[in-house]
Design a protein around this motif. Structure first.
Motif, PDB file in Angstrom:
ATOM      1  N   TRP A 156     -13.501  46.990  39.884  1.00 28.36           N
ATOM      2  CA  TRP A 156     -14.004  48.185  39.603  1.00 28.36           C
ATOM      3  C   TRP A 156     -13.798  49.276  40.649  1.00 28.36           C
ATOM      4  CZ3 TRP A 156     -16.595  48.583  34.988  1.00 28.36           C
ATOM      5  CH2 TRP A 156     -16.900  47.463  34.430  1.00 28.36           C
ATOM      6  N   VAL A 171     -23.102  53.863  37.638  1.00 27.42           N
ATOM      7  CA  VAL A 171     -23.742  52.868  38.745  1.00 27.42           C
ATOM      8  C   VAL A 171     -24.471  53.928  39.963  1.00 27.42           C
ATOM      9  CG1 VAL A 171     -22.079  51.144  38.607  1.00 27.42           C
ATOM     10  CG2 VAL A 171     -21.610  52.876  40.113  1.00 27.42           C
ATOM     11  N   ARG A 217     -21.084  44.326  43.650  1.00 24.36           N
ATOM     12  CA  ARG A 217     -19.938  43.202  42.548  1.00 24.36           C
ATOM     13  C   ARG A 217     -20.828  43.672  41.136  1.00 24.36           C
ATOM     14  NH1 ARG A 217     -16.553  40.332  45.405  1.00 24.36           N
ATOM     15  NH2 ARG A 217     -15.935  39.129  43.559  1.00 24.36           N
ATOM     16  N   LEU A 218     -20.125  43.399  40.130  1.00 23.73           N
ATOM     17  CA  LEU A 218     -20.367  43.535  38.829  1.00 23.73           C
ATOM     18  C   LEU A 218     -19.467  42.734  37.810  1.00 23.73           C
ATOM     19  CD1 LEU A 218     -22.131  44.992  36.471  1.00 23.73           C
ATOM     20  CD2 LEU A 218     -20.434  46.845  36.378  1.00 23.73           C
ATOM     21  N   ASP A 219     -20.092  41.693  37.118  1.00 28.50           N
ATOM     22  CA  ASP A 219     -19.480  40.798  36.204  1.00 28.50           C
ATOM     23  C   ASP A 219     -18.777  39.984  37.202  1.00 28.50           C
ATOM     24  OD1 ASP A 219     -20.820  41.805  34.102  1.00 28.50           O
ATOM     25  OD2 ASP A 219     -19.257  43.357  33.554  1.00 28.50           O
ATOM     26  N   LEU A 248     -16.977  46.082  43.312  1.00 32.93           N
ATOM     27  CA  LEU A 248     -17.117  47.489  43.059  1.00 32.93           C
ATOM     28  C   LEU A 248     -16.465  48.068  44.422  1.00 32.93           C
ATOM     29  CD1 LEU A 248     -20.533  47.495  41.914  1.00 32.93           C
ATOM     30  CD2 LEU A 248     -18.829  48.507  40.464  1.00 32.93           C
TER      31      LEU A 248
END
Length: 198
Positions: free
Chosen positions: A7, A51, A139-141, A145
């Motif tokens: 990301w 975000v 963090r995402l999924d 990030l």
């Protein structure tokens, strides 16, 4: 490894899809003065999501692209910053990072390999330049990030007022990613530009 997705988190003009597209596809952004060469892989982001970042947005420097100050993110100073995360490959993010420093993207950029691993202490200095500090902001999924900023914080530099064209681009990004009204965009930006010097 090349091809791994990450990301890329933008808090400045790249929140606007048209601006980021110039880093991926090449071209001059609306209101800008310089053309970007584009990334080796011009594929649009697979996804984008808004975000909220803990930390402070500030404006500093004198942009060759826009004139006036440009946005930087201080992860260590209390506050909150609206941002937009784009799902890119590590190679695409390396190409964006190079162009942020007015360099031509390199197909063998060592940054690509670094992006596939956790950053020591959550950050990595690629150099002393204004967008050469890589910060992992969460963090995402299951993917990191990552954002680019300066090595210095908001309290260590003079704040410079952004140009009208640059603020319009930030406003476009905030509307696209968050659905904010013109009044909401103006209030957000006004609160962060008020301390800037002309």
């Amino acid at each position: 490894m090349p091809g791994t997705h990450v990301w890329y988190v933008s808090y400045g003009s790249n929140m606007a899809a048209a601006r980021l597209a110039c880093y991926l596809e090449g071209g001059c952004p609306p209101g800008g003065t310089r053309a970007n060469p584009g990334a080796h892989d011009p594929t649009p982001p697979a996804r984008s999501v808004p975000v909220d970042l803990p930390g402070t947005l500030y404006f500093h420097g004198d942009s060759p692209q826009w004139g006036g100050g440009v946005a930087f993110y201080d992860h260590d100073t209390p506050g909150w910053t609206a941002a937009r995360a784009y799902l890119l490959t590590a190679a695409q993010l390396a190409d964006v990072a190079a162009q942020e420093m007015y360099r031509a993207p390199c197909p063998d950029d060592p940054l690509v390999g670094l992006l596939g691993r956790p950053l020591p202490d959550g950050r990595h200095a690629m150099g002393p330049g204004r967008y050469e500090t890589l910060v992992e902001v969460g963090r995402l999924d299951g993917l990191p990030l990552l954002t680019l900023t300066a090595p210095y914080g908001a309290g260590h530099v003079e704040h410079h007022r952004p140009s009208a064209a640059y603020l319009r681009m930030l406003g476009d990004g905030l509307r696209e990613s968050r659905g904010w009204s013109a009044a909401e965009v103006a209030a957000y930006l006004r609160a962060r530009v008020v301390e800037a010097t002309p």
